[in-house]
Design a protein around this motif. Structure first.
Motif, PDB file in Angstrom:
ATOM      1  N   ALA A 330       0.853  -1.200   0.000  1.00 28.31           N
ATOM      2  CA  ALA A 330       0.000   0.000   0.000  1.00 28.31           C
ATOM      3  C   ALA A 330       0.887   1.248   0.000  1.00 28.31           C
ATOM      4  O   ALA A 330       0.650   2.204  -0.739  1.00 28.31           O
ATOM      5  N   ALA A 334       1.886   4.594  -2.726  1.00 31.26           N
ATOM      6  CA  ALA A 334       1.830   6.007  -2.355  1.00 31.26           C
ATOM      7  C   ALA A 334       3.207   6.672  -2.423  1.00 31.26           C
ATOM      8  O   ALA A 334       3.381   7.801  -1.974  1.00 31.26           O
ATOM      9  N   VAL A 383      -2.194   6.051   4.918  1.00 29.24           N
ATOM     10  CA  VAL A 383      -2.247   4.916   3.985  1.00 29.24           C
ATOM     11  C   VAL A 383      -2.535   3.616   4.737  1.00 29.24           C
ATOM     12  O   VAL A 383      -3.360   2.808   4.310  1.00 29.24           O
ATOM     13  N   ARG A 393      -4.345   6.600  -1.584  1.00 28.82           N
ATOM     14  CA  ARG A 393      -3.018   6.291  -2.118  1.00 28.82           C
ATOM     15  C   ARG A 393      -2.600   7.299  -3.194  1.00 28.82           C
ATOM     16  O   ARG A 393      -1.495   7.802  -3.201  1.00 28.82           O
TER      17      ARG A 393
END
Ligand SMILES: *Cc1c(COP(=O)(O)O)cnc(C)c1O
Length: 420
Positions: A330, A334, A383, A393
């Motif tokens: 994740a 980002a 996030v 994100r």
């Protein structure tokens, strides 16, 4: 246009993409850093062309008058930096340094103690899939279940019981100070040698932010590219009694010709680390890690051992209900680059892990301080609390890229190219 752009545009384009990636993302992998332009220049020099099997003054090939100067300068600077009696700068990586250190001190089948790998030990500290675990009888020690820190009394008892020939201290994912003096005492009391692997913390040791293992250890191995901020490579520092065994174990024991271009880069990096500014750098790494840790805890993340004393943090992602792998992926989406990790007594497999390892050496090299660490923490928390949220994100990635671009990456001088 560079030579490479002219002769090999395909590779030039890949390298340009990597420059852009390094400029636009936040590098929080605890083992990574940015070598300076000077280190990159020396590492990319004509010493790439030279064979120099042997050691200064004792080479198997002709034409080594300047190679000898390179290697002697690297050795002399490393000795000054760490106060070591003897230094071998030829290991091509941390793993090679460890292999040579074992070859210099123990025999196949001998008993060695090292921190359990799923608790922060390195692959070369006895993993069954690594030469170390195949050649030697590793007895793993562990951290205390409650405090998640090294329990020196338990380690002492284990040494008394297992009578190792060698004890390895130094880790890849341990956020606390290491009591090398206590390890030295345990080794001495039990007739073992002490090998400190300071790969992760060498820059903190050089900058006076962690007690040095050098005076109390029989031998010390390290990488040169982590907190020490040099080229990729390894090194062994040892007591004079082990000098000959260590040199023989590196060459001809485990390696062929030394990578003189890397050794040139190492010498430059050691020169940089000898500058007073490096003390400030090392201090800032530790301050930044403390600020990042505090902000992450305020954001609801549990940290293994409750915080950090050094450059790294191990976050327990169970505290936000996800795995380390999910957190890593994740965050990558980002623009925040980290790595999943097991935590002590993890219930998940090493491929998934419950932990996330975060380090501040690279961001500190970009000139960031505690205020920036708090911003970075707020992005991480945003996030991790919504790891499936594509919108979060995306917006974090845009903010991160703009923020990151405003902190130049050392060694990437031509940002215009990197941004094109
Ligand atoms: C990184 C590391 C190594 C290995 O270094 P490489 O250069 O990747 O081979 C060895 N020991 C420890 C503790 C490390 O952190």
């Amino acid at each position: 246009m560079s030579t490479l752009q002219r002769t090999d545009p395909e590779m030039a384009a890949i390298i340009a993409d990597e420059r852009t990636r390094q400029v636009e993302t936040l590098e929080l992998i605890a083992s990574e850093n940015y070598a300076s332009a000077a280190v990159l220049e020396a590492t990319g020099s004509v010493f790439t062309n030279k064979y120099a099997e042997g050691y200064p003054g004792k080479r198997y090939y002709a034409g080594n008058q300047h190679s000898d100067r390179v290697e002697s300068l690297a050795i002399e600077r490393a000795q000054r930096l760490f106060g070591a009696e003897h230094v071998n700068v030829q290991p091509t990586s941390g793993a090679e340094a460890n292999m040579a250190a074992y070859f210099a001190t123990i025999q196949p089948g001998d008993t060695v103690m090292g921190l359990s790998l799923d608790q922060g030990g390195h692959l070369t500290h006895g993993s069954p899939v690594n030469f170390s675990g195949r050649l030697y009888r590793f007895i793993p020690y562990t951290v205390d279940r409650e405090s998640e820190t090294l329990d020196m009394a338990a380690i002492r008892a284990l040494a008394r019981e297992s009578r190792p020939k060698l004890i390895v201290a130094g880790y890849t994912a341990y956020p606390r100070r290491i009591d090398f003096a206590a390890f030295a005492d345990i080794a001495r009391q039990n007739g073992a040698l002490l090998m400190a692997d300071m790969s992760h913390i060498a820059g903190l040791v050089a900058g006076g932010q962690h007690a040095s293992p050098v005076p109390v250890s029989d031998l010390v191995t390290t990488t040169t590219h982590k907190t020490l901020r040099g080229p990729r490579g390894g090194m062994i520092l040892c007591k004079a009694e082990l000098a000959e065994a260590v040199d023989k174990a590196v060459f001809p024991g485990t390696q062929g010709g030394p990578h003189l271009h890397s050794i040139a880069g190492k010498a430059v990096a050691f020169g940089e680390a000898l500058e007073p500014a490096f003390v400030d750098y090392a201090r800032q790494i530790v301050e930044n890690a403390a600020a990042l840790a505090e902000a992450l805890m305020e954001g609801g993340l549990r940290l293994v051992s409750g915080g950090t004393d050094n450059h790294l943090i191990l976050a327990d992602c169970n505290s936000v209900g996800i795995s380390g792998l999910k957190a890593q992926n994740a965050l990558q989406g980002a623009g925040v680059i980290t790595n999943k990790n097991t935590i002590p007594y993890d219930t998940r497999s090493p491929f998934v892990g419950s932990g996330l390892r975060l380090g501040t050496p690279a961001l500190t090299s970009r000139g960031m301080g505690p205020a920036e660490m708090r911003r970075v923490a707020s992005w991480i928390v945003r996030v991790l609390k919504d790891p499936d949220g594509e919108g979060v994100r995306e917006s974090v990635r845009e903010e991160v890229a703009a923020f990151a671009r405003s902190f130049p990456v050392p060694g990437i001088t031509d940002v215009a190219i990197a941004m094109s």
